[in-house]
Write a protein that holds these residues in place. Structure first.
Motif, PDB file in Angstrom:
ATOM      1  N   VAL A  41       1.086  -1.056   0.079  1.00 51.82           N
ATOM      2  CA  VAL A  41      -0.084  -0.034   0.020  1.00 51.82           C
ATOM      3  C   VAL A  41       0.714   0.908   0.165  1.00 51.82           C
ATOM      4  CG1 VAL A  41      -1.271   1.344   1.599  1.00 51.82           C
ATOM      5  CG2 VAL A  41      -1.913  -1.087   1.279  1.00 51.82           C
ATOM      6  N   ASP A  45       0.382   4.773  -2.652  1.00 46.43           N
ATOM      7  CA  ASP A  45       0.075   6.082  -2.075  1.00 46.43           C
ATOM      8  C   ASP A  45      -0.541   7.131  -2.628  1.00 46.43           C
ATOM      9  OD1 ASP A  45       2.398   7.148  -1.570  1.00 46.43           O
ATOM     10  OD2 ASP A  45       2.422   7.723   0.594  1.00 46.43           O
ATOM     11  N   VAL A 168      -7.328  -4.198   3.298  1.00 45.36           N
ATOM     12  CA  VAL A 168      -6.514  -3.451   1.974  1.00 45.36           C
ATOM     13  C   VAL A 168      -6.432  -4.195   1.168  1.00 45.36           C
ATOM     14  CG1 VAL A 168      -4.058  -3.717   2.276  1.00 45.36           C
ATOM     15  CG2 VAL A 168      -4.711  -2.822   4.007  1.00 45.36           C
ATOM     16  N   LEU A 171      -8.988  -2.182  -1.269  1.00 48.77           N
ATOM     17  CA  LEU A 171      -8.740  -0.853  -1.841  1.00 48.77           C
ATOM     18  C   LEU A 171      -7.463  -1.460  -3.241  1.00 48.77           C
ATOM     19  CD1 LEU A 171      -8.741   0.966   1.815  1.00 48.77           C
ATOM     20  CD2 LEU A 171     -10.471   0.998  -0.154  1.00 48.77           C
ATOM     21  N   VAL A 172      -6.577  -2.262  -2.980  1.00 50.41           N
ATOM     22  CA  VAL A 172      -6.094  -2.440  -4.001  1.00 50.41           C
ATOM     23  C   VAL A 172      -5.833  -3.431  -4.807  1.00 50.41           C
ATOM     24  CG1 VAL A 172      -3.842  -4.182  -4.030  1.00 50.41           C
ATOM     25  CG2 VAL A 172      -3.393  -2.482  -1.694  1.00 50.41           C
ATOM     26  N   ALA A 315      -9.529   5.378  -2.902  1.00 50.81           N
ATOM     27  CA  ALA A 315      -8.968   3.772  -2.379  1.00 50.81           C
ATOM     28  C   ALA A 315      -7.513   3.847  -1.814  1.00 50.81           C
ATOM     29  CB  ALA A 315      -9.089   2.708  -3.118  1.00 50.81           C
ATOM     30  N   SER A 316      -6.876   4.577  -1.892  1.00 47.29           N
ATOM     31  CA  SER A 316      -5.124   4.585  -1.698  1.00 47.29           C
ATOM     32  C   SER A 316      -5.010   5.907  -1.111  1.00 47.29           C
ATOM     33  CB  SER A 316      -4.509   5.477  -3.515  1.00 47.29           C
ATOM     34  OG  SER A 316      -3.548   5.635  -2.956  1.00 47.29           O
ATOM     35  N   GLN A 318      -7.450   6.370   1.842  1.00 47.71           N
ATOM     36  CA  GLN A 318      -7.840   4.899   2.691  1.00 47.71           C
ATOM     37  C   GLN A 318      -7.181   4.195   3.197  1.00 47.71           C
ATOM     38  OE1 GLN A 318     -10.181   6.448   4.780  1.00 47.71           O
ATOM     39  NE2 GLN A 318      -9.270   8.575   4.038  1.00 47.71           N
ATOM     40  N   SER A 319      -6.677   3.298   2.252  1.00 47.76           N
ATOM     41  CA  SER A 319      -5.490   2.334   2.630  1.00 47.76           C
ATOM     42  C   SER A 319      -3.979   2.463   3.067  1.00 47.76           C
ATOM     43  CB  SER A 319      -5.154   1.218   0.828  1.00 47.76           C
ATOM     44  OG  SER A 319      -4.452   1.824   0.422  1.00 47.76           O
ATOM     45  N   SER A 320      -3.842   3.602   2.598  1.00 46.64           N
ATOM     46  CA  SER A 320      -2.047   3.761   2.660  1.00 46.64           C
ATOM     47  C   SER A 320      -2.362   4.442   4.997  1.00 46.64           C
ATOM     48  CB  SER A 320      -1.283   4.351   2.206  1.00 46.64           C
ATOM     49  OG  SER A 320      -2.602   6.117   1.617  1.00 46.64           O
TER      50      SER A 320
END
Length: 438
Positions: A41, A45, A168, A171-172, A315-316, A318-320
């Motif tokens: 992740v 980002d 995660v 999202l990825v 998504a990037s 929030q996942s990172s």
């Protein structure tokens, strides 16, 4: 040399995920899969987006070679993190505390906290920009809203580490699907892409290109990810025997390599889309994510392209943000054995990023966020040497690793990567100093 047994970092999830005994290859691979995706992740980002878009719009496909080189470095370094965590039962921060002097440990801790703050700044800005683009929320309000994700993070952690990993991975996968669609819309030149993966001397000669290249390196190989990975690999409950440790190293390395291959596709796709749309159309200075969003649909002729871009950006971000929280906890517990409640750690990290973001937006306006994102990645790159060199030192030292010490060929490659990273950063400092004198 101290070799004290450490209190595990992230104790609430330490060795909490069972490994099936006597099962086949695929069952074991699935059991070990997860930590690599959390680490990956950080390699996709919003900071990556800013540097990749700036590189693609200014220089076309040329910097694809830097993305590839950075990813190969990442694969090697993350494999060393797996080796260190499994063989010693310590994460990188704990190893630094045990084997370095208190003064050196303190300096390394401060530098790592700076890197985490820079990373969190990129994630915060990326999420806020996505909220603005998709829902018309003012950027300053979006920056403040992102501080509330600490509540979601806490709720998820209480359910178990597998839930964090599942979110995660989802999202990825969303980011990957979105950029597969963008590649389809952009219709890039395949031969130009292939040529872009060939290294060019111009990257070292052109200060502007070098600056973006170092930013890509900083955005790809993230220093706090090295601390995080050496900790979360220990969430798996392998048997404490040499044979099972070697198995854990093998599967942990496979997990991170597969995940980082996906990150390579996404990073390359961002730059390719920027080159195939913005650079091709003569928009050579698209450094702002907002500009990329506005230009994308008209240039590719697909109305949904910009919306897909915004969804992937959200998504990037929030996942990172999940990995930055965990990395902060690992670093603070490992270096100085200080444990804060998760909500306090997360909120303090967010506030460290929110304050400079709001100041910059108020003084220079919303159009300054792209430069701030790229600068955050260069800061990350400047801190990278102080994480990479200790990692290579420890994994190459038989007194620390025992029978799991790096073999000679791996030592050679690991030290070569470390020297490349140190050399590129010194070169950037020289070029920046000369540009100031000029």
């Amino acid at each position: 040399m101290s070799v004290a047994s450490p209190r595990p970092s992230l104790p609430e999830v330490h060795r909490s995920i069972p490994i099936p005994a006597g099962k086949g290859f695929w069952r074991k691979l699935m059991a070990y899969a997860g930590p690599g995706y959390l680490v990956s992740v950080g390699y996709m980002d919003p900071g990556n987006w800013a540097t990749d878009i700036a590189g693609g719009s200014q220089f076309g496909y040329t910097l694809l070679s830097v993305i590839l080189l950075s990813n190969l470095m990442a694969v090697l370094l993350q494999s060393l993190c797996v080796r260190l965590g499994v063989a010693t039962g310590k994460d990188l921060a704990q190893a630094c505390r045990d084997y370095f002097s208190p003064r050196v440990t303190f300096i390394l801790w401060v530098l790592c906290e700076i890197a985490i703050a820079a990373c969190d700044l990129a994630e915060l800005l990326g999420s806020a920009i996505a909220l603005q683009l998709l829902f018309k929320i003012p950027l300053i309000w979006g920056v403040c809203i992102t501080a509330l994700d600490v509540l979601a993070m806490l709720a998820l952690q209480r359910k178990g580490f597998r839930y964090v990993e599942a979110l995660v991975i989802t999202l990825v996968s969303t980011i990957g699907i979105c950029f597969a669609a963008q590649i389809w819309f952009a219709r890039p030149d395949a031969s130009a892409i292939a040529l872009g993966f060939v290294p060019s001397k111009e990257i070292l000669r052109n200060p502007g290109m070098l600056y973006i290249a170092i930013g890509i390196l900083g955005a790809t190989v993230m220093p706090h990810n090295l601390y995080l990975h050496s900790s979360i690999v220990q969430t798996r409950a392998w048997q404490n025997t040499p044979e099972k440790k070697r198995e854990a190293i093998t599967f942990g390395t496979l997990d991170s390599t597969i995940a980082l291959t996906l990150a390579l596709f996404i990073n390359a796709a961002i730059l390719v889309v920027a080159a195939a749309t913005f650079h091709k159309a003569g928009h050579y200075h698209v450094a702002e994510l907002q500009d990329a969003y506005q230009l994308l649909s008209p240039l590719v002729g697909v109305s949904a392209a910009s919306t897909i871009f915004g969804l992937a950006l959200l998504a990037s971000g929030q996942s990172s943000t999940l990995t930055a929280t965990l990395a902060g906890q690992v670093v603070m517990e490992g270096f100085i054995q200080l444990k804060f409640p998760s909500w306090l750690r997360r909120l303090s990290t967010r506030l460290t990023a929110i304050v400079p973001a709001i100041i910059v937006i108020l003084i220079f306006g919303e159009q300054s966020t792209g430069n701030l994102l790229v600068l955050s990645q260069v800061i990350l790159s400047m801190q990278l040497s102080f994480a990479v060199v200790p990692l290579v030192m420890f994994t190459s030292d038989r007194r620390v690793m025992g029978d799991f010490v790096n073999p000679f060929w791996l030592k050679v490659f690991a030290w070569a990567v470390a020297m490349i990273i140190v050399g590129l950063n010194l070169w950037l400092l020289v070029q920046t100093f000369l540009s100031w004198l000029g």
